[in-house]
Design a protein around this motif. Sequence first.
Motif, PDB file in Angstrom:
ATOM      1  N   ARG A 193       0.819  -1.211   0.000  1.00  0.00           N
ATOM      2  CA  ARG A 193       0.000   0.000   0.000  1.00  0.00           C
ATOM      3  C   ARG A 193       0.859   1.271   0.000  1.00  0.00           C
ATOM      4  O   ARG A 193       0.562   2.215  -0.719  1.00  0.00           O
ATOM      5  N   THR A 197       0.948   4.296  -4.751  1.00  0.00           N
ATOM      6  CA  THR A 197       0.640   5.478  -5.558  1.00  0.00           C
ATOM      7  C   THR A 197       1.812   5.809  -6.490  1.00  0.00           C
ATOM      8  O   THR A 197       1.620   6.056  -7.685  1.00  0.00           O
ATOM      9  N   PHE A 226       9.278  14.791  -2.951  1.00  0.00           N
ATOM     10  CA  PHE A 226      10.072  13.573  -2.766  1.00  0.00           C
ATOM     11  C   PHE A 226       9.560  12.834  -1.539  1.00  0.00           C
ATOM     12  O   PHE A 226      10.297  12.410  -0.680  1.00  0.00           O
ATOM     13  N   GLY A 227       8.210  12.729  -1.461  1.00  0.00           N
ATOM     14  CA  GLY A 227       7.579  12.024  -0.343  1.00  0.00           C
ATOM     15  C   GLY A 227       7.113  10.655  -0.804  1.00  0.00           C
ATOM     16  O   GLY A 227       7.696  10.034  -1.698  1.00  0.00           O
ATOM     17  N   ASN A 228       6.026  10.226  -0.194  1.00  0.00           N
ATOM     18  CA  ASN A 228       5.460   8.912  -0.474  1.00  0.00           C
ATOM     19  C   ASN A 228       5.306   8.660  -1.981  1.00  0.00           C
ATOM     20  O   ASN A 228       5.697   7.612  -2.498  1.00  0.00           O
ATOM     21  N   VAL A 229       4.763   9.640  -2.693  1.00  0.00           N
ATOM     22  CA  VAL A 229       4.465   9.455  -4.121  1.00  0.00           C
ATOM     23  C   VAL A 229       5.701   9.727  -4.988  1.00  0.00           C
ATOM     24  O   VAL A 229       6.118   8.892  -5.795  1.00  0.00           O
ATOM     25  N   ASP A 249      11.969  19.304  -3.162  1.00  0.00           N
ATOM     26  CA  ASP A 249      11.063  19.136  -2.027  1.00  0.00           C
ATOM     27  C   ASP A 249      10.888  20.510  -1.380  1.00  0.00           C
ATOM     28  O   ASP A 249      11.226  21.526  -1.988  1.00  0.00           O
ATOM     29  N   HIS A 250      10.335  20.580  -0.162  1.00  0.00           N
ATOM     30  CA  HIS A 250      10.084  21.895   0.428  1.00  0.00           C
ATOM     31  C   HIS A 250      11.371  22.578   0.883  1.00  0.00           C
ATOM     32  O   HIS A 250      11.361  23.750   1.226  1.00  0.00           O
ATOM     33  N   ALA A 300       4.357  16.023  -7.818  1.00  0.00           N
ATOM     34  CA  ALA A 300       3.923  15.049  -6.807  1.00  0.00           C
ATOM     35  C   ALA A 300       3.993  15.675  -5.418  1.00  0.00           C
ATOM     36  O   ALA A 300       4.405  15.031  -4.451  1.00  0.00           O
ATOM     37  N   ALA A 301       3.611  16.963  -5.332  1.00  0.00           N
ATOM     38  CA  ALA A 301       3.639  17.618  -4.022  1.00  0.00           C
ATOM     39  C   ALA A 301       2.289  18.280  -3.707  1.00  0.00           C
ATOM     40  O   ALA A 301       1.561  17.829  -2.824  1.00  0.00           O
ATOM     41  N   LEU A 302       1.981  19.337  -4.444  1.00  0.00           N
ATOM     42  CA  LEU A 302       0.882  20.220  -4.034  1.00  0.00           C
ATOM     43  C   LEU A 302      -0.165  20.373  -5.131  1.00  0.00           C
ATOM     44  O   LEU A 302       0.113  20.119  -6.300  1.00  0.00           O
ATOM     45  N   GLY A 322       1.117  13.074 -10.197  1.00  0.00           N
ATOM     46  CA  GLY A 322       1.146  12.311  -8.953  1.00  0.00           C
ATOM     47  C   GLY A 322       0.302  12.980  -7.881  1.00  0.00           C
ATOM     48  O   GLY A 322      -0.417  12.334  -7.123  1.00  0.00           O
ATOM     49  N   ALA A 323       0.368  14.307  -7.816  1.00  0.00           N
ATOM     50  CA  ALA A 323      -0.431  15.061  -6.835  1.00  0.00           C
ATOM     51  C   ALA A 323      -1.890  15.131  -7.288  1.00  0.00           C
ATOM     52  O   ALA A 323      -2.195  14.891  -8.458  1.00  0.00           O
ATOM     53  N   ASN A 324      -2.771  15.470  -6.363  1.00  0.00           N
ATOM     54  CA  ASN A 324      -4.170  15.734  -6.719  1.00  0.00           C
ATOM     55  C   ASN A 324      -4.289  17.184  -7.161  1.00  0.00           C
ATOM     56  O   ASN A 324      -3.822  18.088  -6.463  1.00  0.00           O
TER      57      ASN A 324
END
Length: 423
Positions: A193, A197, A226-229, A249-250, A300-302, A322-324
């Motif tokens: 799981r 994503t 560069f997180g989960n996704v 990343d941030h 894939a962040a924000l 990747g992000a919504n």
Amino acid sequence: MQNLSYVDENEGQAWLNFLEQLDRVEPYLGDLKENLDHLRRPKRSLIVNIPVKMDDGTVRHFEGFRVQHSITRGPGKGGVRFHPDVNLNEVMALAGWMTIKCAALNLPFGGAKGGVRVDPTTLSKNELERLTRRYTTEINLIIGPQKDIPAPDVGTTPQVMAWMMDTYSMNAGSTVTGVVTGKPVHLGGSLGRSKATGRGVFVTGLEAAQKIGLDIAHATVCVQGFGNVGAEAALLFHESGAKVIAVQDHTATLYHPEGINIPDLLAYQKQQGAIKGFDMVHDIDKNELWNIEADIFIPAALEGVISKEIAQKLQTKLILEGANGPTDPAADDVLNERGIVIVPDVICNAGGVTVSYFEWVQDLASYFWTEDEINHRMDVIMRKAIHDVWDRAQHANCSLRTAAYIVACERILLARRDRGLII
Ligand code: NAD
């Protein structure tokens, strides 16, 4: 259609964007468009007050929400967000996108979402547990393995899901693992799981690259987040021979034209908590990310990062969302005009909800699959989804996003018509 009285013009932008996306799909729906208003109104919206005793003995009250946008095709499915900016209209939009995502993937779920207006980083672990348990009790009325199945989202974790499952189970008088997904593996969570994503971004990316004649083994890739996704997607592209030339990343924007060593960067991030300070690469200004020329771009962040202006300057062939909601509707138009292919969020990042579906199935059956089985089944579903949407886009001469909405809306509205719930 008459506007809903509870749509707030100041806080309702996400919901208004969702309505605009429905307007865009309407001309493609033939007779079914008569019924599209069904999706312009959430089925159920619950607002709850959550009193929490804080560690210092005072009592604070938090606002909580659970919205079931549609349950036509099955139980509601969608995450729970703990964030100070959560509001009813945002939760409605996120629930609406879950309805579209589940239908586009042909999963037997409707769409739902929940949230609490709180900054979880300001709470102690005990306060967070009390908040989670009270929120679960307040929404207990409408959730359940056959009604609505929450999952983690921004600010919530497998531990939060474990508390939600335990609270629901205490009220039910038995252990009900299938009431939430994204649980720890030893409590009925699914193998695969946490990587699902990012893996889905990679799988749909491979299919799209093949369609446009892009050789992944020689492709260049930029990743925001560069997180989960983002990290999992970057790793899989790196392992397949692509050069990941930029990662943001941030804390930093790292660039190297010959490619960044992603396994080393992951190890560094694990140790340091972020990517800033990683050796042997250039740390460039964060706005420079959008000027880098790369075959594939992965936001894939924000949400809302690709504006019309950025869409005009991006030098890429393929965007994998990747992000919504990373792309504004106006930017979408520019990118489509420029011939840049976008694999939309409702397909591209649906690997997570697909494996959540597997988690629910495994919990109901009390029989668990291996990680290889999970990955294989997920790949089959994701590949079919992108092929269906690609074919529809060719046939209807529209973008992949509109095609995904056509496929999803047809499934939902046909189900609704055949159930006899339609005018
Ligand atoms: P995460 O918290 O694990 O990682 C987020 C990453 O974005 C971090 O690397 C962080 O440093 C970076 N980031 C934050 N602010 C940034 C900024 N201003 N500029 C550049 N980078 C920034 O989150 P995640 O789970 O990887 O989720 C990322 C996106 O994917 C979100 O939009 C989320 O809704 C979406 N998504 C996640 C899943 C999932 O299963 N985790 C499923 C579907 C969609």
